[in-house]
Structures are given as C-alpha cells and as structure tokens.
Design a protein around this motif. Structure first.
Motif, PDB file in Angstrom:
ATOM      1  N   GLY A  95       0.693  -1.308   0.279  1.00 21.74           N
ATOM      2  CA  GLY A  95      -0.341  -0.068   0.094  1.00 21.74           C
ATOM      3  C   GLY A  95       1.389   1.304  -0.197  1.00 21.74           C
ATOM      4  N   ALA A  96       1.902   1.068  -0.276  1.00 20.82           N
ATOM      5  CA  ALA A  96       2.576   2.133  -0.283  1.00 20.82           C
ATOM      6  C   ALA A  96       3.147   3.148  -1.238  1.00 20.82           C
ATOM      7  CB  ALA A  96       4.866   1.800   0.395  1.00 20.82           C
ATOM      8  N   ASN A  97       3.174   4.057  -1.216  1.00 23.25           N
ATOM      9  CA  ASN A  97       3.681   5.066  -2.484  1.00 23.25           C
ATOM     10  C   ASN A  97       4.559   4.817  -3.429  1.00 23.25           C
ATOM     11  OD1 ASN A  97       1.288   6.870  -1.671  1.00 23.25           O
ATOM     12  ND2 ASN A  97       2.432   7.728  -0.577  1.00 23.25           N
ATOM     13  N   ARG A  98       4.075   4.581  -4.532  1.00 24.02           N
ATOM     14  CA  ARG A  98       5.082   4.445  -5.791  1.00 24.02           C
ATOM     15  C   ARG A  98       4.966   5.973  -6.470  1.00 24.02           C
ATOM     16  NH1 ARG A  98       4.320   0.387  -8.165  1.00 24.02           N
ATOM     17  NH2 ARG A  98       6.730  -0.500  -8.266  1.00 24.02           N
ATOM     18  N   LEU A  99       6.473   6.372  -7.278  1.00 29.00           N
ATOM     19  CA  LEU A  99       6.724   7.078  -8.177  1.00 29.00           C
ATOM     20  C   LEU A  99       7.530   6.460  -8.630  1.00 29.00           C
ATOM     21  CD1 LEU A  99       5.782   9.883  -8.161  1.00 29.00           C
ATOM     22  CD2 LEU A  99       7.919  10.807  -7.176  1.00 29.00           C
ATOM     23  N   ASP A 100       7.367   6.591 -10.500  1.00 27.38           N
ATOM     24  CA  ASP A 100       8.433   7.059 -11.244  1.00 27.38           C
ATOM     25  C   ASP A 100       9.504   8.266 -11.776  1.00 27.38           C
ATOM     26  OD1 ASP A 100       9.989   6.801 -13.127  1.00 27.38           O
ATOM     27  OD2 ASP A 100       8.516   5.709 -15.168  1.00 27.38           O
ATOM     28  N   ILE A 101      10.575   9.163 -10.761  1.00 25.33           N
ATOM     29  CA  ILE A 101      10.528   9.835 -10.617  1.00 25.33           C
ATOM     30  C   ILE A 101      11.075  10.570 -12.332  1.00 25.33           C
ATOM     31  CG2 ILE A 101      11.341   9.956  -8.593  1.00 25.33           C
ATOM     32  CD1 ILE A 101      14.195   9.460  -8.441  1.00 25.33           C
ATOM     33  N   GLY A 102      11.215   9.196 -12.632  1.00 28.25           N
ATOM     34  CA  GLY A 102      12.049   9.988 -14.321  1.00 28.25           C
ATOM     35  C   GLY A 102      13.769  10.303 -14.215  1.00 28.25           C
ATOM     36  N   PRO A 103      14.035  10.574 -15.589  1.00 26.45           N
ATOM     37  CA  PRO A 103      15.844  11.066 -15.084  1.00 26.45           C
ATOM     38  C   PRO A 103      16.363  12.178 -15.233  1.00 26.45           C
ATOM     39  CG  PRO A 103      14.663  11.241 -18.104  1.00 26.45           C
ATOM     40  CD  PRO A 103      13.605  10.331 -16.939  1.00 26.45           C
ATOM     41  N   ALA A 104      17.487  12.096 -14.033  1.00 24.70           N
ATOM     42  CA  ALA A 104      17.657  14.119 -13.973  1.00 24.70           C
ATOM     43  C   ALA A 104      18.291  14.936 -14.886  1.00 24.70           C
ATOM     44  CB  ALA A 104      18.886  13.994 -12.485  1.00 24.70           C
ATOM     45  N   ASN A 105      17.657  14.934 -16.236  1.00 27.89           N
ATOM     46  CA  ASN A 105      18.189  15.823 -16.980  1.00 27.89           C
ATOM     47  C   ASN A 105      17.514  17.523 -16.731  1.00 27.89           C
ATOM     48  OD1 ASN A 105      15.424  15.129 -17.564  1.00 27.89           O
ATOM     49  ND2 ASN A 105      15.601  13.789 -18.903  1.00 27.89           N
ATOM     50  N   PHE A 106      17.041  17.630 -16.112  1.00 31.67           N
ATOM     51  CA  PHE A 106      15.978  18.852 -16.157  1.00 31.67           C
ATOM     52  C   PHE A 106      17.382  19.801 -15.701  1.00 31.67           C
ATOM     53  CE2 PHE A 106      13.083  22.108 -14.870  1.00 31.67           C
ATOM     54  CZ  PHE A 106      12.511  22.543 -15.711  1.00 31.67           C
ATOM     55  N   GLY A 107      17.497  20.939 -16.701  1.00 33.84           N
ATOM     56  CA  GLY A 107      18.896  21.898 -15.661  1.00 33.84           C
ATOM     57  C   GLY A 107      18.377  22.759 -15.215  1.00 33.84           C
ATOM     58  N   ILE A 108      18.513  23.714 -14.001  1.00 28.69           N
ATOM     59  CA  ILE A 108      17.790  24.802 -13.556  1.00 28.69           C
ATOM     60  C   ILE A 108      19.380  25.565 -13.030  1.00 28.69           C
ATOM     61  CG2 ILE A 108      16.247  23.791 -12.250  1.00 28.69           C
ATOM     62  CD1 ILE A 108      17.723  23.379  -9.830  1.00 28.69           C
ATOM     63  N   THR A 109      19.157  26.684 -13.410  1.00 29.98           N
ATOM     64  CA  THR A 109      20.286  27.897 -13.468  1.00 29.98           C
ATOM     65  C   THR A 109      20.761  28.709 -11.974  1.00 29.98           C
ATOM     66  OG1 THR A 109      21.374  27.881 -15.631  1.00 29.98           O
ATOM     67  CG2 THR A 109      21.876  29.593 -13.979  1.00 29.98           C
ATOM     68  N   ILE A 110      21.429  28.696 -11.230  1.00 29.60           N
ATOM     69  CA  ILE A 110      21.174  29.954  -9.854  1.00 29.60           C
ATOM     70  C   ILE A 110      22.521  30.168  -9.641  1.00 29.60           C
ATOM     71  CG2 ILE A 110      19.455  27.878  -8.443  1.00 29.60           C
ATOM     72  CD1 ILE A 110      22.079  27.092  -7.202  1.00 29.60           C
ATOM     73  N   PRO A 111      22.364  31.522  -8.920  1.00 34.16           N
ATOM     74  CA  PRO A 111      22.900  32.435  -9.203  1.00 34.16           C
ATOM     75  C   PRO A 111      24.629  32.397  -8.237  1.00 34.16           C
ATOM     76  CG  PRO A 111      21.200  34.363  -8.676  1.00 34.16           C
ATOM     77  CD  PRO A 111      20.849  32.209  -8.986  1.00 34.16           C
ATOM     78  N   ASP A 112      25.804  32.260  -8.698  1.00 34.80           N
ATOM     79  CA  ASP A 112      27.204  32.117  -7.302  1.00 34.80           C
ATOM     80  C   ASP A 112      27.300  33.210  -7.273  1.00 34.80           C
ATOM     81  OD1 ASP A 112      28.650  30.956  -6.303  1.00 34.80           O
ATOM     82  OD2 ASP A 112      29.374  29.128  -7.167  1.00 34.80           O
ATOM     83  N   PRO A 113      27.156  32.914  -5.373  1.00 34.65           N
ATOM     84  CA  PRO A 113      27.730  34.332  -5.151  1.00 34.65           C
ATOM     85  C   PRO A 113      29.039  34.220  -4.875  1.00 34.65           C
ATOM     86  CG  PRO A 113      26.738  33.082  -3.271  1.00 34.65           C
ATOM     87  CD  PRO A 113      26.301  32.644  -4.261  1.00 34.65           C
ATOM     88  N   THR A 114      29.623  33.656  -4.659  1.00 35.38           N
ATOM     89  CA  THR A 114      31.151  33.410  -4.881  1.00 35.38           C
ATOM     90  C   THR A 114      31.862  34.032  -5.780  1.00 35.38           C
ATOM     91  OG1 THR A 114      30.864  31.561  -2.958  1.00 35.38           O
ATOM     92  CG2 THR A 114      32.914  31.504  -4.372  1.00 35.38           C
ATOM     93  N   THR A 115      31.117  32.999  -6.865  1.00 34.00           N
ATOM     94  CA  THR A 115      32.035  33.518  -8.891  1.00 34.00           C
ATOM     95  C   THR A 115      31.276  35.008  -8.636  1.00 34.00           C
ATOM     96  OG1 THR A 115      30.766  31.908  -9.954  1.00 34.00           O
ATOM     97  CG2 THR A 115      32.937  31.282  -8.706  1.00 34.00           C
ATOM     98  N   GLY A 116      30.181  34.926  -8.928  1.00 35.20           N
ATOM     99  CA  GLY A 116      29.502  36.183  -9.535  1.00 35.20           C
ATOM    100  C   GLY A 116      28.787  35.583 -10.929  1.00 35.20           C
ATOM    101  N   ALA A 127       7.915  17.576 -14.474  1.00 33.80           N
ATOM    102  CA  ALA A 127       6.397  17.064 -14.972  1.00 33.80           C
ATOM    103  C   ALA A 127       6.706  15.900 -16.026  1.00 33.80           C
ATOM    104  CB  ALA A 127       6.846  18.044 -16.309  1.00 33.80           C
ATOM    105  N   SER A 128       7.603  15.357 -15.437  1.00 31.29           N
ATOM    106  CA  SER A 128       8.137  14.092 -15.339  1.00 31.29           C
ATOM    107  C   SER A 128       8.115  12.450 -14.543  1.00 31.29           C
ATOM    108  CB  SER A 128       9.938  13.620 -15.974  1.00 31.29           C
ATOM    109  OG  SER A 128       9.765  14.494 -17.024  1.00 31.29           O
ATOM    110  N   LEU A 129       7.472  13.372 -13.334  1.00 30.12           N
ATOM    111  CA  LEU A 129       6.987  12.384 -12.241  1.00 30.12           C
ATOM    112  C   LEU A 129       6.447  11.867 -12.496  1.00 30.12           C
ATOM    113  CD1 LEU A 129       8.072  14.473  -9.656  1.00 30.12           C
ATOM    114  CD2 LEU A 129       9.528  13.131 -10.515  1.00 30.12           C
ATOM    115  N   VAL A 130       5.549  10.671 -12.891  1.00 32.56           N
ATOM    116  CA  VAL A 130       4.381   9.109 -12.468  1.00 32.56           C
ATOM    117  C   VAL A 130       4.787   8.663 -11.468  1.00 32.56           C
ATOM    118  CG1 VAL A 130       3.739   7.683 -14.108  1.00 32.56           C
ATOM    119  CG2 VAL A 130       4.899   9.379 -15.473  1.00 32.56           C
ATOM    120  N   ALA A 131       2.703   8.497 -10.663  1.00 29.64           N
ATOM    121  CA  ALA A 131       2.158   7.917  -9.787  1.00 29.64           C
ATOM    122  C   ALA A 131       2.333   6.157 -10.139  1.00 29.64           C
ATOM    123  CB  ALA A 131       1.490   8.655  -9.031  1.00 29.64           C
ATOM    124  N   LEU A 132       2.104   4.973  -9.402  1.00 28.80           N
ATOM    125  CA  LEU A 132       2.510   4.304  -9.825  1.00 28.80           C
ATOM    126  C   LEU A 132       1.796   3.766  -8.855  1.00 28.80           C
ATOM    127  CD1 LEU A 132       6.167   3.300 -10.458  1.00 28.80           C
ATOM    128  CD2 LEU A 132       4.452   3.855 -11.924  1.00 28.80           C
TER     129      LEU A 132
END
Length: 243
Positions: A95-116, A127-132
């Motif tokens: 009865g536990a939840n199951r999830l297909d998370i798909g590949p980790a191929n979605f890129g996000i960009t965040i500021p790096d305060p160290t390097t500027g 959008a690729s998460l699918v409940a099983l």
C-alpha cells in the motif's frame, strides 16, 4: 484355335499367393491401439506402458489425453498469501506510495555568490514524475507449492523391442501441432515417453507420423525456503505550495 496370353511375373506371383493357403501377405501380426488417458497419479513407474515386441506392428492412434499435472511453480496473489499467514514481514511496502521519477535531465541555473556567475544543476523534472500503482493484495507473485503426487515420475507411453514396429499417429492429421487434439503439457521427471531398443539382434522401429507438440514442465524448488519480493520505486516525498 485358342491363343493364351502369357502371364506377367507379377500376375503369377499374385496368383500363387491367392491360391496357396500356406502363404501370408503379412509376416508380422498387426495391431491397432487407441491411446489411453494418462495422469500423474496412475501412470508413474511405467504403469500403462504399451509393449510392442516380437516383430509385431502396432498402430497407436487417438487424440491426446494427458493430464498436465502440477508444475510446482504457480502464480498467486499477496492477498492469498496473507490469508494463509505466509507473509513473514512486508516491511511496510504493501500500500505504500510508488513514484517513477524519470531521469535527472532537467537543468536549473542559480546564481553563485562566490564567483558572481551562475551554476547549473541537473534535477528531476516535475513534469516527468509519474505515480505508480501500489503493491497491494491484488499484486500477482510467483509461489512454489508441494505438488504431492501430481507429477509424472518414470512415465512411459510405449516400449518397442525385439523387432517390433510402432506407428505413432496421435491427434488429428488435419490439425496443427499446437491444436488441443495434438499438443499436451506434462509435468514430468525421469521419464522417457517412447523407448526403442534394438539390442536384441532384431531392428526395432518407431515411426512418428503425426504432428505433435509436447511441453515439459516441472520446477525443482523447495517450498520450505523463504522467498522474497523486490519492490522498486518506493518514495517518501513532500511537496510545498508557494506564491
């Protein structure tokens, strides 16, 4: 004046056979046998074996009548095993939840305060998460059972020896090999269905004239050994709502 046409050698030979009571067209006795019903309870240890011996010629006919027996490996459900108290520990997966998370191929960009500059990370795309479907009582699993006396052990359909001939015509001549009249399944071990022995000095023969398919089954397993079910894609996750 009468003219007699000469008889051919073939005609003379035929007349000699017809006219002489001491000549037989067939030197071996002919028999017709209908295939009997076989089952693993009654046909162990060569019981029901057809013997073709002494130069006899036997025609084996009839549709197949073989009870399949029990393989030893069967399908059941987790619910059925629960009802028999055969699940030792489900580790919380039922009865536990199951999830297909798909590949980790979605890129996000965040500021790096160290390097500027910016740093890009590869993450899972929402959008690729699918409940099983969960693993529950209806889930089908394999099981090993004690077959009792429901497997063929040392089963034999026919033995041919001392110059005998067996013509096998099982099923219908117009049917395919996998037709119900021609094909059968047997949970069999230590069995030779047809044995032809020519060691007596006389040739023994088996002519398989029919179109058949035989499927042998039989799982070698110990039902007392615990079995495990591997469950994948179990997830514990939390979402959030933001503005």
């Amino acid at each position: 004046m009468h003219t007699r046409l000469p008889l051919s050698k073939v005609a003379i030979a035929v007349l000699a056979v017809i006219g002489s009571p001491t000549v037989s067209l067939f030197s071996s006795p002919l028999y017709a046998v209908t295939l009997q019903a076989f089952n693993p309870v009654d046909n162990d240890q060569l019981n029901g074996n057809l013997l073709v011996t002494g130069g006899a010629v036997t025609e084996l006919t009839g549709n197949q009548q073989f009870a399949p027996g029990v393989d030893g490996s069967v399908n059941t459900t987790l619910g059925a095993l629960q009802g028999l108290n055969r699940i030792v520990n489900d580790h919380g997966v039922l009865g536990a939840n199951r999830l297909d998370i798909g590949p980790a191929n979605f890129g996000i960009t965040i500021p790096d305060p160290t390097t500027g500059g910016n740093t890009t990370f590869q993450v899972y795309n929402p959008a690729s998460l699918v409940a099983l479907a969960p693993i529950d009582a209806s889930t089908s699993v394999a099981d090993v059972v004690n077959v009792q006396d429901n497997q063929y052990i040392n089963t034999r359909i026919a033995d041919v020896n001392t110059g005998g001939t067996l013509n096998v015509n099982i099923g219908k001549t117009t049917s395919a090999a996998n037709a119900v009249t021609n094909a059968w399944t047997m949970a069999a071990k230590q069995s030779t269905l047809f044995n032809v022995d020519g060691t007596s000095g006389a040739d023994s023969t088996l002519n398989w004239n029919s179109n058949n398919r035989i499927t042998f089954t039989g799982t070698a397993a110990d039902p007392t050994v615990p079995r495990q079910l591997s469950v994948q894609n179990l997830m514990t996750y939390k979402g959030f709502e933001g503005q």
